[in-house]
Design an enzyme around this catalytic site. Sequence first.
Site, PDB file in Angstrom:
ATOM      1  N   ASP A 236       6.266   2.814  -6.548  1.00 20.57           N
ATOM      2  CA  ASP A 236       4.962   2.484  -7.396  1.00 20.57           C
ATOM      3  C   ASP A 236       3.613   2.689  -7.222  1.00 20.57           C
ATOM      4  OD1 ASP A 236       5.075   0.934  -4.831  1.00 20.57           O
ATOM      5  OD2 ASP A 236       3.370  -0.364  -5.716  1.00 20.57           O
TER       6      ASP A 236
ATOM      7  N   ALA B  62       7.885  -2.632  -1.218  1.00 21.32           N
ATOM      8  CA  ALA B  62       6.889  -3.473  -2.051  1.00 21.32           C
ATOM      9  C   ALA B  62       6.344  -2.790  -3.081  1.00 21.32           C
ATOM     10  CB  ALA B  62       5.704  -3.608  -1.025  1.00 21.32           C
TER      11      ALA B  62
ATOM     12  N   MET C   7      -2.630   2.544  -0.776  1.00 23.88           N
ATOM     13  CA  MET C   7      -1.024   2.166  -0.544  1.00 23.88           C
ATOM     14  C   MET C   7      -0.086   3.122  -0.960  1.00 23.88           C
ATOM     15  SD  MET C   7      -0.267  -1.028  -0.062  1.00 23.88           S
ATOM     16  CE  MET C   7      -1.380  -2.304  -0.944  1.00 23.88           C
TER      17      MET C   7
ATOM     18  N   HIS D  83      -2.754   4.389   6.479  1.00 24.18           N
ATOM     19  CA  HIS D  83      -3.559   3.536   5.323  1.00 24.18           C
ATOM     20  C   HIS D  83      -4.948   3.065   5.827  1.00 24.18           C
ATOM     21  CE1 HIS D  83      -2.730   0.480   1.924  1.00 24.18           C
ATOM     22  NE2 HIS D  83      -3.992   0.478   2.297  1.00 24.18           N
TER      23      HIS D  83
ATOM     24  N   ARG E 149       4.844   9.267   4.283  1.00 22.50           N
ATOM     25  CA  ARG E 149       4.456   9.782   2.813  1.00 22.50           C
ATOM     26  C   ARG E 149       3.119  10.449   2.938  1.00 22.50           C
ATOM     27  NH1 ARG E 149       5.750   4.083   0.102  1.00 22.50           N
ATOM     28  NH2 ARG E 149       7.987   4.161  -0.242  1.00 22.50           N
TER      29      ARG E 149
ATOM     30  N   ASP F 143      11.795   2.482  -3.182  1.00 20.39           N
ATOM     31  CA  ASP F 143      10.482   2.041  -2.717  1.00 20.39           C
ATOM     32  C   ASP F 143      10.719   0.461  -2.234  1.00 20.39           C
ATOM     33  OD1 ASP F 143       7.706   1.598  -1.294  1.00 20.39           O
ATOM     34  OD2 ASP F 143       7.308   0.737  -3.213  1.00 20.39           O
TER      35      ASP F 143
ATOM     36  N   LYS G 188       1.190   2.743   7.527  1.00 19.13           N
ATOM     37  CA  LYS G 188       0.203   1.681   7.439  1.00 19.13           C
ATOM     38  C   LYS G 188      -0.997   1.942   8.547  1.00 19.13           C
ATOM     39  CE  LYS G 188       1.576  -1.333   4.607  1.00 19.13           C
ATOM     40  NZ  LYS G 188       1.982  -0.395   3.610  1.00 19.13           N
TER      41      LYS G 188
HETATM   42 MG   LIG Z   1       5.457   0.399  -2.932  1.00 13.29          MG
END
Ligand SMILES: [Mg+2]
Length: 276
Positions: free
Chosen positions: A193, A21, A56, A63, A167, A19, A60
């Site tokens: 993450d 960020a 997250m 999101h 995702r 991944d 986006k």
């Molecule tokens: Mg990430």
Amino acid sequence: MEFVFRRSYRGGLKAAILDWAGTTVDYGSFAPTAAFIRVFASHGVTIELAHARAPMGLMKKDHLRAIARLPEVAARWQAAHGRPCTEGDVNAMFAEFVPLQIEVLADYAGLIPGTLEAVRDFRAQGIKIGSTTGYTREMMNVLVPEARRKGYEPDAWVAANDLPAGRPYPWMVYRNLIELGIFPAEACVKIGDTLVDIEEGLNAGLWTIGVALSGNELGLTQAEAEALSPDTRATRRQEITARMQQAGAHFVVDGIWQAGAAVSAIQARLAQGERP
Ligand SMILES: [Mg+2]
């Protein structure tokens, strides 16, 4: 026939799909949070950092929609507009979000400690580096060259809007494997993450490693994370690890700087004929 033969892969790992960020760049995954807060504010709705962080890892636009559907945010939207947030509102907010996100991306492109060492270590084992993200291609066109200037360049990268869905769908992983020319899926590991990173990896049939402290789940800068008392740090690590394991992560480590041991453990399990 009472017994049949089952084929089992005994080779080593061939690819790590990382991944961006919170995993390799942008410690704490801060880049998107301020932009989400600003976009909702410009539509008369105050959202908290926790709202901005909750979904997250998703593409986006997904999101944004997921933030609007959080019960607290949906209630505030209803109070401000006298109606629920529509797909038209999501489209309008996303159009505002894109330039805001692009504007700040380069400021959050710092490498997470251990990234270059992990990549070097993986490549020395014959493991290629792929990557997936919640960012769109436009955003990645800013982030990828910025990371390259800092010495990080994966062998493949795929953006969340390159394919029909981001995702938790496995499509970005599959595209990486095609570009890298790699199979089978059990010869690959996903490192990320967020819980949706883990889900993406599992959906693609990969091994998965969650990074607990460098990303969105802890949501702190490196300095803030390092300033935590040992007790607080241990408690937060335990909570995040439990969430990631519940999501199905095979291993949870503090950050990419610790991923090498998990990769070795996967290599050993593959040699025994284990699958993810
Ligand atoms: Mg990430």
